[in-house]
Design a protein around this motif. Structure first.
Motif: not given
Lengths: 398, 390
Positions: A19, A22, A96, B8, B74, B77-78
């Motif tokens: 996280k 991200q 990541s 990812f 993004l 992915y989140s």
């Protein structure tokens, strides 16, 4: 349940691992948006203007070249900023990727006895240690640990935690610059989260001017920074204006005691760390603390205490190896509850010695034999007392 | 995990900031060409400035598309992450676990862990950073332990034997066979040796074993006569050891690991420490316990109750017994509660054991009241029951 290995369970502790980068990527993305918006608007306006001023004959060829140079240099500036973001992004992606691979490795493990699991667990342990060490601000130690175990390099958020610690420390020492710069960088998040951090820090700066007797500076600061955000914090803004009516800090002490209290900076520092961690999805306790709070309770029994155990005594339950009874953890275990058990677990064929101590018969005989006692004699591994084997009494715990 | 990996992968493909840079570079090239042309042929500037204007507004469109790509992948992915990690791990945390005063205790535990793991330079750095006072002596002990273990890995038993001999009395008092086990392994090592480890030349291993036995076994004759006889009888089977009754003893593949483990354990024991790092064990147990505690934490949060100050967890945590069980546990068969110092296990004259409180309940609080054992026909009074220790 305990036999089967379930990677899903082991992943729970690892949330922040994915996280945090991200969140950083999101911020990077937002920064890039901001850059693009600003610079592209400028570029388009400049390009339109160049064309227009050429069309209406206002600009000479040299003027046009100059206009073009401005556009080019602005674009080069944008490129530099984007390249910097790209570099950051690459690091985040690399981290990541390494972290996903680290978690993915759990899925090829079948049992807790696997060598692979032990290896994985060692890496995690070092990672948890590095995290805890960094939160205490021991940067050198963390670097040494990463050097000793390079596998954790991409799994530890070294820079983020170092930066956080630096800002925290500077706030604690009464300096606002670093924290305010951070607030500026993360303006949109703070606004969205309705954080009052920036206001509190600015307010304190104002209080410090007053403490130092710098009334003019205080008023200037108040006007410049506090009035513009008065809407959201009206009560406080009105309240602190009253400070100016008192001539010395001593007089102020009573009505504004809270703001003059020496632990205000400490509180601000704590509030900064909380905001910072909240934003990046970092839990407040260190990961090691979370793991230990769960692990210590799961292992703790009512019999756990320091130094009350036979040392080399092998039974089904080897209390001399109990981590909770160890000098390292016994104090830390004190505030935690012990595990809940619903069934007894004792050595098979329990027998009692005259002093009331209960052991498995075989365990006791093996121990006594190893300790070099003659046949027919037994020694209590805990107290060292010796008896004839005949005194053993069979007991029935359940 | 699958969806995280998948999203990812997508992010890697379309989330590259390099795409911006490529577009910017292209525009820069167009611009500098335009500039050069205008410089050399000013009459073309109207046309070129129009191209510049178009290219600039094209960049807006192009970067817009890149932004859309990055934003899309993004946020997917989140979402994958959020879905996987629904519950905040902090929910499982017991907030009274680490009061401020415990910081130094935790630092110390970490330093000890590092020392035990042989990470001496990291430990030294921590001791310095956190101004801990850990006796240097303990670190020196572990440096010594790692020296001996390194020798063992190199099939050199001498440092271990020398250490065991120097601690003979303490080891014997603890009921440890380590010293003899080491000698015995040395004997076996010679016995099965056919070439010299350093020179690679053939050697008469059995002769060396015999010599070793003569020189070293005598002091152990009294206590370990049985074991010594067994070792010496192997000479009768020297040509076909694989088929002899001694195959397990002489050709055990784990013999060296076993002896190293037992050495580590005894070494730590004499320092008053356990052989596996407590911090490591507790953290490993924590990872296993976490899912259950997360559930508990979630329920408590819903009911708006706190981790109570009660001294027992509300649920059972299934830890693998072979790794994480260190104490005998006695749960009173009547009250189903674990016994503690306040409510200890008591044995009735018939040999059955219950918690003290259960005893009081069965006898209605009167220590001289006769009552029947819940498990057999025997009758007794609470005063006859004796305190036992597991």
């Amino acid at each position: 349940m305990s036999k089967d290995f379930n990677p899903e369970n082991h992943i729970l502790l690892e949330q922040a691992l994915l996280k945090l980068p991200q969140q950083q990527m999101r911020q990077n993305f937002k920064t890039s948006q901001r850059y693009l918006e600003r610079d592209l608007t400028f570029l388009n306006n400049a390009a339109s203007e160049a064309l227009e001023s050429c069309n209406n004959g206002k600009a000479s060829p040299d003027d046009s070249l100059m206009q073009l140079d401005v556009i080019i240099s602005r674009l080069q500036g944008l490129k530099r900023k984007m390249v910097a973001l790209q570099t950051e992004e690459d690091v985040l992606m690399r981290k990541s990727k390494a972290r996903i691979a680290h978690l993915q490795a759990l899925y090829s493990i079948n049992s807790l006895d696997d060598q692979d699991y032990k290896k994985w667990n060692r890496i995690r342990m070092n990672r948890l240690l590095a995290d805890n060490i960094l939160r205490n601000g021991y940067t050198e130690t963390a670097k040494a640990l990463i050097e000793a175990d390079p596998e954790i390099a991409d799994l530890v958020d070294l820079e983020v935690l170092i930066q956080c610690k630096a800002i925290e420390t500077s706030l604690r020492d009464g300096h606002t610059e670093d924290c305010l710069a951070w607030c500026q960088e993360n303006k949109s998040y703070l606004k969205k989260a309705k954080s009052s951090l920036e206001f509190e820090v600015r307010l304190q700066q104002y209080v410090e001017f007053i403490r130092a007797g710098k009334t003019i500076e205080a008023i200037m600061y108040y006007r410049k920074y506090l009035v513009p955000i008065a809407d959201e914090h009206l009560d406080s803004v009105i309240r602190i204006a009253g400070m100016l009516a008192f001539s010395t800090p001593e007089e102020l002490e009573s009505p504004y005691q809270d703001l003059f209290s020496p632990d205000r900076w400490q509180k601000l520092a704590d509030s900064f760390v909380a905001t910072h961690h909240q934003m990046l999805g970092i839990p407040m306790p260190s990961l090691l603390q979370i793991a230990l709070s769960a692990g210590i309770s799961a292992l703790k029994t009512p019999s756990c205490r320091v130094g009350n155990h036979p040392i080399t005594f092998v039974s089904n339950y080897n209390s001399s190896l109990c981590p909770i009874c160890s000098p390292e953890l016994s104090e830390l275990a004190k505030p935690l509850p012990y595990a809940h058990h619903v069934r007894s677990m004792v050595d098979p064929e329990p027998v009692m010695l005259p002093n009331g101590r209960i052991y498995g018969r075989q365990t006791l005989l093996t121990f006594s034999d190893k300790a070099g006692l003659p046949k027919g004699r037994v020694r209590d591994p805990t107290t060292g007392d010796e008896w004839d084997e005949k005194v053993l009494r069979r007991v029935f715990p359940s | 995990m699958y969806s995280i990996t998948k999203e990812f992968g997508r992010l890697q493909k379309s989330g590259d900031f390099g795409n911006y840079v490529t577009e910017i570079d292209q525009l820069l090239e167009t611009l500098s060409k335009a500039r050069a042309t205008i410089d050399s042929a000013p009459q073309s500037r109207r046309e070129l400035l129009a191209i510049v204007k178009n290219s600039c507004s094209n960049l807006v469109e192009k970067t817009g598309n890149i932004q859309k790509d990055i934003h899309g992948s993004l946020s997917k992915y989140s979402k994958a992450l959020d879905k996987k990690f629904k519950i905040d791990v902090e929910t499982a945390y017991n907030r009274s676990a680490f009061p401020d005063s415990s910081k130094i205790l935790l630092d110390r535990a970490i330093a000890m862990h590092l020392i035990r793991e042989g990470q001496f330079s990291v430990a030294d750095s921590l001791i310095q950073d956190s101004s801990l006072d850990i006796a240097e002596a303990i670190e020196l002990e572990f440096i010594d332990m790692y020296r001996i273990l390194a020798a063992l890995r190199g099939r050199d038993l001498r440092p271990a034997i020398a250490w065991a001999a120097s601690k003979r009395d303490q080891l014997t008092a603890l009921g440890s066979n380590l010293e003899f086990s080491l000698h015995s392994l040395q004997f076996i090592h010679y016995f099965t040796m056919t070439t010299d480890e350093v020179t690679g030349l053939p050697v008469n291993g059995q002769q060396m074993a015999l010599q070793y036995a003569k020189e070293n076994f005598a002091p152990f004759g009294e206590r370990y006569l049985g074991n010594i006889s067994k070792l010496m009888c192997a000479f009768l089977f020297k040509s076909n050891l694989e088929k002899s009754p001694y195959v397990d003893l002489f050709l055990a593949p784990t013999a060296w690991d076993d002896v190293a483990r037992s050495f580590t354990k005894e070494f730590c024991s004499l320092l008053g420490l356990s052989s596996e790092s407590p911090l490591y064990l507790a953290a490993a147990a924590g990872a296993i316990a976490l899912p259950t505690l997360l559930k508990v934490g979630t329920i408590m949060r819903e009911k708006q109750t706190e981790w109570t100050s009660e001294n027992e967890l509300p649920v059972e945590i299934p830890l693998p017994e072979n790794m994480f069980q260190f104490h005998a546990i006695f749960v009173c068969p009547v009250s189903k509660e674990q016994t503690t110092d306040e409510n200890p296990p008591m044995m009735m004259p018939c040999g059955h054991i219950v918690a003290k409180e259960s005893l009081a309940r069965m006898s209605k609080g009167n220590p001289n009241q006769r009552f029947k054992c819940p498990y057999c026909p025997n009758e007794s009074i609470p005063n006859q029951a004796i305190r036992v220790y597991f």
